[in-house]
Write a protein that holds these residues in place. Structure first.
Motif, PDB file in Angstrom:
ATOM      1  N   SER A  88     -19.455   4.254  -2.035  1.00 47.98           N
ATOM      2  CA  SER A  88     -19.985   4.987  -0.884  1.00 47.98           C
ATOM      3  C   SER A  88     -20.407   6.413  -1.224  1.00 47.98           C
ATOM      4  N   GLY A  89     -19.896   6.960  -2.327  1.00 45.78           N
ATOM      5  CA  GLY A  89     -20.155   8.355  -2.655  1.00 45.78           C
ATOM      6  C   GLY A  89     -19.248   9.302  -1.888  1.00 45.78           C
ATOM      7  N   GLN A  90     -18.516   8.772  -0.923  1.00 47.54           N
ATOM      8  CA  GLN A  90     -17.632   9.608  -0.107  1.00 47.54           C
ATOM      9  C   GLN A  90     -16.284   9.765  -0.815  1.00 47.54           C
ATOM     10  N   TYR A  91     -15.576  10.822  -0.443  1.00 46.51           N
ATOM     11  CA  TYR A  91     -14.280  11.063  -1.076  1.00 46.51           C
ATOM     12  C   TYR A  91     -13.190  10.159  -0.506  1.00 46.51           C
ATOM     13  N   GLN A  92     -12.320   9.722  -1.388  1.00 48.99           N
ATOM     14  CA  GLN A  92     -11.040   9.148  -0.980  1.00 48.99           C
ATOM     15  C   GLN A  92     -10.007  10.259  -1.175  1.00 48.99           C
ATOM     16  N   ASN A  93      -9.047  10.344  -0.278  1.00 48.71           N
ATOM     17  CA  ASN A  93      -8.086  11.449  -0.316  1.00 48.71           C
ATOM     18  C   ASN A  93      -6.649  10.953  -0.243  1.00 48.71           C
ATOM     19  N   ILE A  94      -5.795  11.634  -0.967  1.00 46.84           N
ATOM     20  CA  ILE A  94      -4.348  11.478  -0.769  1.00 46.84           C
ATOM     21  C   ILE A  94      -3.788  12.870  -0.531  1.00 46.84           C
ATOM     22  N   VAL A  95      -3.037  13.013   0.547  1.00 45.51           N
ATOM     23  CA  VAL A  95      -2.426  14.303   0.875  1.00 45.51           C
ATOM     24  C   VAL A  95      -0.923  14.162   0.744  1.00 45.51           C
ATOM     25  N   ARG A  96      -0.325  15.027  -0.063  1.00 47.66           N
ATOM     26  CA  ARG A  96       1.133  14.990  -0.235  1.00 47.66           C
ATOM     27  C   ARG A  96       1.737  16.242   0.390  1.00 47.66           C
ATOM     28  N   TYR A  97       2.685  16.050   1.300  1.00 51.66           N
ATOM     29  CA  TYR A  97       3.344  17.182   1.947  1.00 51.66           C
ATOM     30  C   TYR A  97       4.439  17.694   1.011  1.00 51.66           C
ATOM     31  N   VAL A  98       4.463  18.994   0.775  1.00 50.35           N
ATOM     32  CA  VAL A  98       5.520  19.550  -0.071  1.00 50.35           C
ATOM     33  C   VAL A  98       6.397  20.552   0.678  1.00 50.35           C
ATOM     34  N   ALA A  99       5.955  21.038   1.799  1.00 50.46           N
ATOM     35  CA  ALA A  99       6.760  21.983   2.583  1.00 50.46           C
ATOM     36  C   ALA A  99       6.304  21.911   4.042  1.00 50.46           C
ATOM     37  N   PRO A 100       7.191  22.186   5.003  1.00 58.47           N
ATOM     38  CA  PRO A 100       8.598  22.523   4.844  1.00 58.47           C
ATOM     39  C   PRO A 100       9.428  21.321   4.395  1.00 58.47           C
ATOM     40  N   ALA A 101      10.716  21.588   4.143  1.00 55.97           N
ATOM     41  CA  ALA A 101      11.575  20.561   3.545  1.00 55.97           C
ATOM     42  C   ALA A 101      11.620  19.287   4.375  1.00 55.97           C
ATOM     43  N   ARG A 102      11.547  19.416   5.699  1.00 54.66           N
ATOM     44  CA  ARG A 102      11.673  18.217   6.544  1.00 54.66           C
ATOM     45  C   ARG A 102      10.470  17.284   6.368  1.00 54.66           C
ATOM     46  N   ASP A 103       9.360  17.820   5.883  1.00 50.31           N
ATOM     47  CA  ASP A 103       8.168  16.985   5.722  1.00 50.31           C
ATOM     48  C   ASP A 103       7.929  16.557   4.275  1.00 50.31           C
ATOM     49  N   GLN A 104       8.800  17.015   3.386  1.00 47.75           N
ATOM     50  CA  GLN A 104       8.623  16.691   1.966  1.00 47.75           C
ATOM     51  C   GLN A 104       8.640  15.174   1.752  1.00 47.75           C
ATOM     52  N   GLY A 105       7.720  14.698   0.930  1.00 46.46           N
ATOM     53  CA  GLY A 105       7.688  13.271   0.617  1.00 46.46           C
ATOM     54  C   GLY A 105       6.823  12.461   1.558  1.00 46.46           C
ATOM     55  N   LYS A 106       6.228  13.105   2.558  1.00 51.93           N
ATOM     56  CA  LYS A 106       5.294  12.387   3.428  1.00 51.93           C
ATOM     57  C   LYS A 106       3.901  12.414   2.797  1.00 51.93           C
ATOM     58  N   LEU A 107       3.160  11.360   3.015  1.00 51.95           N
ATOM     59  CA  LEU A 107       1.835  11.255   2.391  1.00 51.95           C
ATOM     60  C   LEU A 107       0.826  10.695   3.376  1.00 51.95           C
ATOM     61  N   LEU A 108      -0.405  11.061   3.165  1.00 48.85           N
ATOM     62  CA  LEU A 108      -1.509  10.574   3.988  1.00 48.85           C
ATOM     63  C   LEU A 108      -2.577  10.048   3.043  1.00 48.85           C
ATOM     64  N   LEU A 109      -3.099   8.870   3.348  1.00 42.83           N
ATOM     65  CA  LEU A 109      -4.157   8.275   2.517  1.00 42.83           C
ATOM     66  C   LEU A 109      -5.386   8.015   3.372  1.00 42.83           C
ATOM     67  N   LEU A 110      -6.521   8.472   2.894  1.00 41.40           N
ATOM     68  CA  LEU A 110      -7.787   8.111   3.531  1.00 41.40           C
ATOM     69  C   LEU A 110      -8.663   7.462   2.477  1.00 41.40           C
ATOM     70  N   SER A 111      -9.014   6.210   2.713  1.00 45.76           N
ATOM     71  CA  SER A 111      -9.905   5.498   1.803  1.00 45.76           C
ATOM     72  C   SER A 111     -10.867   4.685   2.653  1.00 45.76           C
ATOM     73  N   GLY A 112     -12.128   5.087   2.640  1.00 43.99           N
ATOM     74  CA  GLY A 112     -13.093   4.427   3.517  1.00 43.99           C
ATOM     75  C   GLY A 112     -12.697   4.655   4.961  1.00 43.99           C
ATOM     76  N   THR A 113     -12.524   3.564   5.691  1.00 43.06           N
ATOM     77  CA  THR A 113     -12.156   3.705   7.101  1.00 43.06           C
ATOM     78  C   THR A 113     -10.648   3.621   7.310  1.00 43.06           C
ATOM     79  N   THR A 114      -9.897   3.440   6.246  1.00 42.03           N
ATOM     80  CA  THR A 114      -8.460   3.249   6.423  1.00 42.03           C
ATOM     81  C   THR A 114      -7.699   4.551   6.240  1.00 42.03           C
ATOM     82  N   LEU A 115      -6.772   4.767   7.135  1.00 38.33           N
ATOM     83  CA  LEU A 115      -5.946   5.973   7.120  1.00 38.33           C
ATOM     84  C   LEU A 115      -4.498   5.521   7.238  1.00 38.33           C
ATOM     85  N   TRP A 116      -3.708   5.841   6.228  1.00 40.18           N
ATOM     86  CA  TRP A 116      -2.306   5.417   6.201  1.00 40.18           C
ATOM     87  C   TRP A 116      -1.403   6.629   6.116  1.00 40.18           C
TER      88      TRP A 116
END
Lengths: 476, 261
Positions: B76-104
């Motif tokens: 597609s030429g579009q970006y796929q993204n992974i977002v990793r939360y590192v702060a604050p501590a309560r959100d550490q280890g959470k992740l967001l994935l965007l690939s095409g139309t899917t968001l996890w």
């Protein structure tokens, strides 16, 4: 075409020097723009904060990732005294305090080799979770395993692993390792139930490719199955006899297509095969549909419970062993959920659950027909305990509705309400919760639960009528 | 290649006397957006760090740290993204994935990934679209409105091209945008985002340009809520670096394995 090359050419050849100077390389307070009133919307604090040193949010050189918190949960319950089927023993204390230290650590040992530990240690007051005299300190090893990455996209893991699957919110037919994994917690919210559970000892191999993956997990039988009436209060037991009481194996394959993110499963529990599948699909910008299904040969929940109870010695062989002779039939489990986000911080979920092994209204009526009989009492309460251990609905048809709002009232306040409704008898379990982030490290939570319905209904047949908890949490 | 050559020629044509108004020699609006994309996005496969700070009524309310991994999808030429939360501590280890139309969304505490609706907001007041990398030129059709003077985030008046971007694909986060890029450099200066009904949803200022990965790139984005302007979020970007990212990272089943360092 390379955008970078394009940029370079355009910038090099056509940019007037004055224009480049105009962009604020050096930060400062908003200047005297006379043409754009929006600039006045930028708070002074933003420009003032530009000069401050950044917090150390990013520690790039670390070799460990830790998530550690302590929480204190005080809960109180109001019990029913007119239960349709009385409890074999009266409920214990109506209040309980639990102080817990929860630790999750992942670290690198060497290149391609890492470890994961997840543990919760609990201190109860005045007595254990069941209100019985006994130990006041307990430990739960939720996970403890090694991960080896011998090549790109290939992982081999061994140890106690919390393996979860499932696309729906409340009932997950494809979460094949959910049985006998629960530990004590303050909330019935599906999100909390997923977090607080024990992994099974297993060997897991995963291979990934572009848009897909395959996982093979084998969890061998390591101990005889634990009885449900055995003391499950605090202690330092590993509870391997709960998580590895049978030999289980799971093969799952994922391959992305049509935006459905499907997953297919083949599961074996002591040779009894089950198959399953799950898929999700977004509809527009604000709706996600999910469905998951599993099928396999099994007895109905009551026969399964009584057979299990007679085999592990919780129930007398006569008359309960005869349940083992009942034939296993092909039974389906299904969960279909709709998740709607009308506002960016508001989420509404509705789910329909079907448990083919659950009881029909007729079977329930037979079960509760003689409320004063000891036999009825034993069957009824053992069924409730067994369904709880399996995390399966007691009835065939269920509906759940959950509403959650984050950042409510523009504060660090998260609100949630959950209703689990038995579609056959109309009884319900309701929960409302509020979590306030007091600071970066502290949060305060309140939870209130209620069960409602006719006297001999599923939820109003449970001892807890009302309960509440207050939770203070500190993240390190 | 044809476009590059056209722009190369245009560059020579424009250099001696920069255009004051749009003319036949002015690059197309779509090419301007493409050039601005190349300034915001440092390459085909990279990682960066974002510090998000929320302001409510002029006071800082809280901050979040995230690491973004981005890679263009060759299809597609579009970006796929992974977002990793590192702060604050309560959100550490959470992740967001965007690939095409899917968001996890994946939470390491519960070890489970749930599919979420694109509209769902996960990080404070900022929307997912605010922290994910995207090539606007692929998702929007651009039209040149004309020259304009617009304020940069530090309050200086900038000579810019004003562009109107309208949704061209279902993946576009917003229905319509007004986008100001600096004349000559095509640096993004400001954007207004609108709903289908024409309601202003948010205003973004792109500023604090710094040298990163071979070009001057914005290191600060200030986002002002269009409905309640007292809600402001700043995104400070640092640590931009090229990174070779395997394609198999961009799926739900890999989220549990995203490295933490």
């Amino acid at each position: 075409m390379s955008p970078m090359l394009l940029l370079g050419l355009v910038a090099l050849l056509s940019e007037p020097a004055g224009a480049r100077q105009a962009v604020g390389v050096e930060p400062g307070l908003p200047g005297p723009s006379t043409v754009d009133p929006d600039i006045a919307l930028i708070p002074k604090a933003v420009t003032a904060d530009r000069g401050k040193a950044d917090d150390d949010l990013f520690d790039a050189g670390r070799t460990l990732e830790t998530r550690v918190y302590v929480e204190d949960v005080f809960s109180a319950s109001d019990y029913r005294h007119d239960l349709a089927i009385p409890l074999p023993t009266p409920p214990g204390t109506n209040w309980l305090n639990r102080f817990s230290l929860d630790t999750q650590v992942t670290g690198a040992i060497a290149s391609g080799l890492s470890f994961t530990v997840s543990n919760r240690i609990d201190l109860y007051a005045p007595r254990d979770a069941d209100g019985q005299d006994g130990a006041t300190v307990g430990n739960n090893i939720k996970e403890l395993y090694l991960t080896l990455e011998p090549g790109p996209g290939l992982f081999i893991e061994m140890g106690r692993i919390n393996l979860k699957n499932g696309a729906a919110s409340t009932f997950n037919p494809t979460d094949f390792f959910r049985a006998n994994s629960r530990i004590v917690q303050a909330s019935q919210d599906p999100a909390a139930l997923r977090e607080n559970r024990l992994g099974a000892v297993m060997l897991r191999v995963q291979t990934l490719w572009r848009g897909g993956s395959a996982v093979l997990a084998i969890a061998p039988k390591l101990a005889s199955q634990r009885s449900l009436t055995q003391d499950t209060g605090p202690g330092f037991a590993t509870r391997i006899d709960e998580t590895n009481g049978t030999t289980r194996a799971l093969l799952s394959i994922t391959q992305e297509f049509w935006g459905l993110s499907p997953k297919f499963f083949l599961f074996s529990d002591d040779g009894l095969l089950r198959v399953g599948a799950s898929a999700t699909k977004p509809i527009g910008k604000s709706v996600v549909l999910s469905a998951e299904w599993a099928m396999g040969r099994r007895r109905d929940l009551l026969d399964d419970a009584l057979c299990f109870g007679s085999r592990v010695g919780d129930l007398p062989a006569q008359p309960f062993e005869q349940s083992c002779a009942r034939p296993r039939r092909l039974r389906q489990e299904l969960a279909v959920s709709l998740n709607w986000v009308p506002l960016a911080n508001l989420e509404v979920s509705a789910e329909y659950d079907y448990n083919g092994g659950g009881l029909s209204p007729q079977r329930w009526a037979e079960l509760t027909a003689a409320p004063s009989s000891r036999l009825t009492q034993a069957r009824y309460w053992y069924l409730q305990a067994y369904a709880g251990a399996l995390q399966n609905p007691v009835f065939r048809h269920g509906i759940s509705i959950r509403v959650a709002q984050s950042k409510a009232f523009n504060r660090n306040l998260n609100l949630a309400a959950l209703a689990l409704i038995n579609a056959s008898d109309g009884s319900l379990f309701g929960q409302a919760s509020a979590d306030y982030e007091l600071s970066r490290n502290w949060s305060l939570g309140l939870t209130a639960n209620a069960t409602m319905g006719a006297r001999n209904s599923v939820y109003a047949g449970l001892p807890q009528k009302l309960s509440g908890a207050i939770r203070l949490k500190y993240f390190f | 290649m044809k476009t590059i050559l056209t722009l190369f020629a245009l560059g020579f044509a424009l250099a001696p006397a920069p255009a004051i108004v749009a003319s036949a020699d002015t690059p197309s609006a779509q090419d301007m957006v493409r050039a601005a994309d190349a300034i915001r996005n440092p390459g085909q496969s990279f990682m960066l760090r974002n510090k998000l700070t929320e302001y409510v009524g002029g006071s800082a309310r809280g901050s979040y740290g995230i690491i973004v991994y981005a890679k263009t999808d060759p299809a597609s030429g579009q970006y796929q993204n992974i977002v990793r939360y590192v702060a604050p501590a309560r959100d550490q280890g959470k992740l967001l994935l965007l690939s095409g139309t899917t968001l996890w969304f994946y939470d390491s505490a519960s070890k489970s990934a749930v599919r979420i609706a694109p509209q769902q907001r996960l990080i404070g007041q900022a929307s997912n679209g605010d922290v994910l990398t995207a090539n606007l030129s692929l998702d929007y059709k651009a039209q040149l409105k004309g020259p304009a003077t617009v304020a940069s985030s530090d309050g200086k008046d900038i000579g810019a091209w004003e562009l109107t971007l309208t949704r061209a694909t279902k993946d576009a986060v917003y229905d319509r945008m007004t986008y100001w890029v600096e004349k000559g450099s095509y640096r993004p200066i400001k954007a207004n985002f609108y709903s289908a009904s024409g309601r202003l949803l948010k205003i973004a200022f792109f500023g604090k340009y710094v040298q990163a990965q071979g070009a001057m790139r914005p290191s600060e984005t200030i986002i002002i809520d269009g409905v309640d302007p007292k809600l402001v979020t700043t995104i400070n970007t640092s640590g931009i670096q090229e990174k070779s990212i395997p394609s198999y990272w961009f799926q739900r089943d890999y989220l549990a394995r995203i490295p933490f360092n």
